[in-house]
Scaffold this active site. Structure first.
Site, short mmCIF file in Angstrom:
data_model
loop_
_atom_site.label_atom_id
_atom_site.label_comp_id
_atom_site.label_asym_id
_atom_site.label_seq_id
_atom_site.Cartn_x
_atom_site.Cartn_y
_atom_site.Cartn_z
N ASP A 51 0.85 -1.19 0.00
CA ASP A 51 0.00 0.00 0.00
C ASP A 51 0.90 1.25 0.00
O ASP A 51 1.90 1.29 0.73
CB ASP A 51 -0.92 0.00 1.24
CG ASP A 51 -2.13 0.90 1.06
OD1 ASP A 51 -3.27 0.42 1.22
OD2 ASP A 51 -1.94 2.09 0.73
N ASN A 95 -4.26 6.82 0.64
CA ASN A 95 -5.58 7.06 1.25
C ASN A 95 -5.78 6.15 2.46
O ASN A 95 -6.88 5.65 2.71
CB ASN A 95 -6.71 6.83 0.22
CG ASN A 95 -8.02 7.44 0.71
OD1 ASN A 95 -8.04 8.50 1.34
ND2 ASN A 95 -9.13 6.74 0.45
N LYS A 124 -10.15 6.46 -5.97
CA LYS A 124 -11.56 6.07 -6.19
C LYS A 124 -12.56 7.22 -6.14
O LYS A 124 -13.77 7.00 -6.08
CB LYS A 124 -11.96 5.03 -5.17
CG LYS A 124 -11.89 5.54 -3.74
CD LYS A 124 -12.70 4.72 -2.78
CE LYS A 124 -12.61 5.30 -1.38
NZ LYS A 124 -13.48 4.60 -0.43
N SER A 130 -16.21 -1.73 -10.18
CA SER A 130 -17.23 -0.87 -9.58
C SER A 130 -18.46 -0.79 -10.49
O SER A 130 -18.34 -0.86 -11.70
CB SER A 130 -16.65 0.54 -9.39
OG SER A 130 -17.66 1.48 -9.12
N ALA A 131 -19.60 -0.61 -9.87
CA ALA A 131 -20.85 -0.43 -10.63
C ALA A 131 -20.79 0.84 -11.47
O ALA A 131 -21.61 1.04 -12.37
CB ALA A 131 -22.02 -0.35 -9.66
N TYR A 174 -12.93 7.80 -13.69
CA TYR A 174 -12.74 6.70 -12.73
C TYR A 174 -13.41 5.43 -13.26
O TYR A 174 -12.80 4.35 -13.28
CB TYR A 174 -13.35 7.09 -11.37
CG TYR A 174 -13.50 5.94 -10.41
CD1 TYR A 174 -14.76 5.43 -10.11
CD2 TYR A 174 -12.39 5.36 -9.82
CE1 TYR A 174 -14.90 4.36 -9.24
CE2 TYR A 174 -12.52 4.29 -8.94
CZ TYR A 174 -13.79 3.80 -8.66
OH TYR A 174 -13.93 2.74 -7.79
N LYS A 224 -11.75 1.70 -14.64
CA LYS A 224 -12.16 0.35 -14.26
C LYS A 224 -12.44 -0.50 -15.50
O LYS A 224 -12.05 -1.68 -15.57
CB LYS A 224 -13.40 0.39 -13.37
CG LYS A 224 -13.18 0.95 -11.97
CD LYS A 224 -12.17 0.13 -11.16
CE LYS A 224 -12.03 0.65 -9.74
NZ LYS A 224 -11.02 -0.08 -8.95
N TYR A 237 -18.41 -3.87 -7.32
CA TYR A 237 -19.10 -3.52 -6.08
C TYR A 237 -20.13 -2.42 -6.34
O TYR A 237 -19.83 -1.48 -7.09
CB TYR A 237 -18.15 -2.95 -5.02
CG TYR A 237 -16.87 -3.69 -4.77
CD1 TYR A 237 -15.76 -2.98 -4.28
CD2 TYR A 237 -16.72 -5.05 -4.98
CE1 TYR A 237 -14.56 -3.61 -4.02
CE2 TYR A 237 -15.52 -5.69 -4.73
CZ TYR A 237 -14.44 -4.96 -4.25
OH TYR A 237 -13.25 -5.57 -4.01
#
Ligand code: NAD
Ligand code: WQD
Length: 336
Positions: A31, A35, A84, A124-125, A148, A152, A175
């Site tokens: 990491d 964030n 994100k 991501s949705a 963003y 993805k 998600y």
């Protein structure tokens, strides 16, 4: 099994790392702390009473990623590392592309060089954009409306290529709206003063009377006019990842793209009512214009994930709101 977790000190990565360690897996986390905080390392150890290796660094660092893959030789990778924020991705398009897409490309190239060919990816949705089809299934067209979401889609395409050409085992998890926190109150989403998400903003307004919650629009084509989302408890999301590990481990070079949601949507006003009854406080809010880029309704059709992962979301909206509120109060007390 040995699991390499990128972005493992973040909100979803830290919760997942706890579950992996508690399930007896060996974990290595990378990491760059863009964030998250190093203090999360001790929190994960405190919760699990397990040790793991942590590397501070970037998925774009070819040498570091190669070294981790070579020495740890993981069975699987779970790739959470990403910037994100939708709003930030609009104002910092190149930063997002470099961090998210080029960083992922580097990770995948180093995986290939080190014969690591099994990965679970956090999508991501947001990839669906303004789809009118509700609930949304995985065949819904990909039409992201911000950089963003475009990141993805690009990373998903890189993985599909790795599967087609190199027979990788891949699970892409899209998600919907993760929410809630670990019962210890030690883990949670990093909340900044200008956080965009609804749940932290409700908590902030509940705690400070003079901070009004702005409700972005009440003239959507929904029962009460406010936006509807498919909120999924982080605990359900984590179990979905544990099941996805079993899925990629048992499948001979298959790829699956799965929606992780509950299939149930709640409006902004329903969220406000739930938080008011849980906190026993009245929320100060006002209706303002719609937020640019918001869709009216985003609800998952989770049938594929239910089937492929033998998984169903179990936690309720009350659970999500209560956990979020308790964590907020816990941190507020710490800051006093
Ligand atoms: P988060 O910001 O809490 O965690 C991401 C972690 O990745 C952070 O600890 C950050 O320091 C790290 N990171 C970022 N860029 C990195 C890089 N280049 N190298 C190494 N580390 C890096 O976010 P989260 O909510 O835990 O999300 C995890 C994943 O799930 C992300 O890929 C995100 O896009 C995706 N996702 C999140 C949501 C959500 O609402 N939280 C919804 C859908 C998808
Ligand atoms: C939910 C609803 C708002 C704040 C975002 C990202 C998505 C994913 C999850 C990363 C909407 C309304 C919100 C506020 C409000 N993150 N709202 N007042 O926009 O569905 O998804 O987080 O992958 O990519 O886009 O979540 O919590 O921001 O908004 O009225 O102060 O609450 O209009 O209807 P969203 P959100």
């Amino acid at each position: 099994m040995k699991i390499f977790v990128t972005g493992g000190l973040g909100y979803i990565g830290s919760h997942t790392s706890v579950a992996l360690l508690n399930s007896g897996h060996d974990v290595v986390i990378l990491d760059n702390l863009s964030n998250s905080d190093k203090s999360t390392i001790e929190k994960i150890k405190q919760i699990t009473n397990k040790s793991f290796s942590f590397y501070e660094g970037d998925i774009g660092d070819r040498k570091l990623v190669g070294k981790i893959l070579h020495t740890f030789n993981p069975d699987h990778v779970i790739h959470f590392a990403s910037l994100k924020s939708v709003a930030d991705s609009i104002s910092m398009k190149k930063k997002y592309y470099d961090n998210n897409v080029l960083g992922s490309k580097n990770l995948f190239n180093e995986m290939e060089k080190n014969n690591v060919n099994s990965i679970i990816f956090s999508s991501s949705a947001t990839v669906y954009g303004n789809t009118t089809q509700v609930p949304i299934n995985e065949l819904s067209p990909l039409a992201p409306i911000n950089p963003y979401g475009e990141n993805k889609v690009s990373i998903e395409k890189l993985l599909i290529e790795k599967h087609n050409k190199k027979n990788w085992n891949i699970c892409i998890l899209r998600y919907f709206n993760p929410a809630g926190t670990h019962s210890s109150n030690l883990l949670g989403e990093k909340i900044t003063k200008n956080s965009a998400n609804l749940m932290p903003n409700i908590c902030k307004s509940l705690l400070s009377k003079n901070l009004k919650l702005l409700v972005y629009g009440n003239d959507y084509d929904t029962p009460d006019g406010t936006g509807i989302r498919d909120y999924i408890h982080i605990n359900d999301l984590v179990v979905g990842h544990l099941q996805a590990i079993k899925y990629v481990a048992s499948n001979n070079s298959k790829i699956n793209i799965l929606n992780l949601g509950t299939g149930v949507g709640y409006s902004v006003l329903e969220m406000i009512n739930t938080f008011e009854s849980i906190s026993n406080k009245k929320l100060n809010y006002s209706i303002v214009d719609k937020r640019v880029g918001d869709v009216a309704i985003s609800i998952a059709d989770p049938a594929l994930a239910n089937e492929a992962l033998n998984w169903n979301a179990k936690f309720s909206l009350e659970d999500m709101c209560r956990d979020t509120w308790n964590k907020f109060l816990y941190e507020h007390e710490l800051r006093k």
